[in-house]
Design a protein around this motif. Structure first.
Motif, PDB file in Angstrom:
ATOM      1  N   LYS A 149       1.123  -1.623   0.001  1.00 33.52           N
ATOM      2  CA  LYS A 149      -0.139   0.129  -0.293  1.00 33.52           C
ATOM      3  C   LYS A 149       0.706   1.100  -0.155  1.00 33.52           C
ATOM      4  N   LEU A 152       2.117   1.434  -3.206  1.00 28.61           N
ATOM      5  CA  LEU A 152       1.141   1.770  -4.401  1.00 28.61           C
ATOM      6  C   LEU A 152       1.138   3.675  -4.124  1.00 28.61           C
ATOM      7  N   SER A 158      -4.470   3.698  -7.703  1.00 31.12           N
ATOM      8  CA  SER A 158      -5.878   3.458  -6.758  1.00 31.12           C
ATOM      9  C   SER A 158      -5.904   1.887  -6.663  1.00 31.12           C
ATOM     10  N   TYR A 159      -6.361   2.073  -4.984  1.00 25.78           N
ATOM     11  CA  TYR A 159      -7.246   0.224  -5.062  1.00 25.78           C
ATOM     12  C   TYR A 159      -8.546   1.005  -3.889  1.00 25.78           C
ATOM     13  N   ASN A 160      -8.526  -0.435  -3.734  1.00 27.36           N
ATOM     14  CA  ASN A 160      -9.927  -0.985  -2.415  1.00 27.36           C
ATOM     15  C   ASN A 160      -9.576  -1.004  -1.236  1.00 27.36           C
ATOM     16  N   SER A 161      -9.056  -0.329  -0.977  1.00 30.50           N
ATOM     17  CA  SER A 161      -7.561  -0.192   0.823  1.00 30.50           C
ATOM     18  C   SER A 161      -8.932  -0.709   1.541  1.00 30.50           C
ATOM     19  N   ILE A 164      -9.032  -5.048  -0.857  1.00 26.47           N
ATOM     20  CA  ILE A 164      -8.389  -5.863  -0.991  1.00 26.47           C
ATOM     21  C   ILE A 164      -7.409  -6.703  -0.820  1.00 26.47           C
ATOM     22  N   GLU A 168      -3.942  -9.424  -4.831  1.00 28.60           N
ATOM     23  CA  GLU A 168      -4.564  -8.584  -5.997  1.00 28.60           C
ATOM     24  C   GLU A 168      -3.470  -7.116  -5.372  1.00 28.60           C
ATOM     25  N   LEU A 169      -3.220  -7.348  -3.827  1.00 26.46           N
ATOM     26  CA  LEU A 169      -2.529  -5.502  -3.654  1.00 26.46           C
ATOM     27  C   LEU A 169      -0.832  -6.268  -4.808  1.00 26.46           C
ATOM     28  N   LEU A 172      -0.895  -5.929  -7.830  1.00 26.24           N
ATOM     29  CA  LEU A 172      -0.358  -4.277  -8.001  1.00 26.24           C
ATOM     30  C   LEU A 172       0.528  -3.545  -8.263  1.00 26.24           C
ATOM     31  N   THR A 173       0.990  -4.387  -7.474  1.00 28.38           N
ATOM     32  CA  THR A 173       2.450  -3.798  -6.677  1.00 28.38           C
ATOM     33  C   THR A 173       2.909  -4.141  -7.645  1.00 28.38           C
TER      34      THR A 173
END
Length: 251
Positions: A149, A152, A158-161, A164, A168-169, A172-173
């Motif tokens: 996080k 990111l 953006s992501y659903n904190s 998520i 998935e985190l 994205l990273t």
């Protein structure tokens, strides 16, 4: 009160255990209850336990140890030397305050990272590996989430904190850091980076199965210190990899 309150640290306990064994091996008085308590405490320490001789792990009380030592060496001098030689490298290790090289490197990197909370989580996970394996597993996973996080957020991704998942985190990273397997053509890199994804997914699964983040049924699976050691070390290694890669992109 069990009469062991004077043993303030790991070094005191190991020296006391050595003295108990020497006393029993040479005809002196040795408290079997103390032996069993101290032996169990030391064997729950993952690092020190690995260094303990096999015969200490198999002789659960002083009666068993006596049968072992009297058959192995006939003289008191030989028995003392045998015990001292077995304990000397362990005592030197504990006295020196040595740590696993990987742990020291991870600690240094996390302490220099921007987020104090991440380094604090790492320290807490290390601290609770033996005393609270479930908590250590949960903290190690949360620490890795925080690293992802943080990266990111810094990259304004953006992501659903609130919902998520760790997998998935990480995905994205990894994509932002060019660490996704599909971003590479060399098979060896694809394999290694795919393995990293597998580790992160495994950490999430381990935490869900063994950690204290979810309720369990009538027959709960209780994690042992070795499970926590695995989770903490894997999370620390992955955090180190992500932070090192992230830092290199900012140079």
């Amino acid at each position: 009160m069990n009469g062991l309150e004077h043993l303030e640290n790991q070094l005191d306990k190991i020296e006391y255990l050595q003295n108990l064994l020497v006393a029993r091996a040479t005809g002196g008085d040795a408290d079997d209850g103390h032996y069993q308590i101290i032996r169990q405490q030391i064997l729950t320490s993952p690092v020190v336990s690995e260094m303990m001789p096999r015969w200490l792990k198999t002789n659960r009380n002083l009666s068993q140890f006596w049968e072992f030592i009297k058959a192995k060496y006939p003289s008191y001098a030989e028995r003392r030397r045998f015990i001292w030689d077995a304990f000397n490298p362990i005592l030197e290790f504990v006295e020196s305050g040595l740590e696993h090289p990987a742990k020291k490197t991870i600690d240094e990197v996390l302490s220099n990272f921007d987020s104090e909370s991440i380094h604090f989580a790492w320290a807490k996970a290390l601290e609770r590996r033996v005393s609270d394996p479930e908590g250590a597993i949960t903290i190690s996973r949360s620490m890795l989430e925080s690293v992802c996080k943080h990266i990111l957020d810094d990259k304004r991704v953006s992501y659903n904190s609130s919902s998520i998942e760790l997998s998935e985190l990480y995905k994205l990273t990894a994509k932002e850091l060019n660490l996704a397997p599909e971003q590479h053509t060399e098979q060896v890199f694809k394999q290694i980076l795919g393995g990293c994804s597998g580790i992160v997914n495994g950490l999430g699964t381990l935490r869900n199965k063994l950690g204290d983040a979810h309720g369990q049924g009538k027959l709960p699976v209780k994690p042992q210190a070795r499970h926590a050691e695995l989770a903490v070390n894997l999370a620390g290694s992955m955090a180190l990899f992500l932070i090192s890669t992230y830092s290199s992109t900012k140079i």
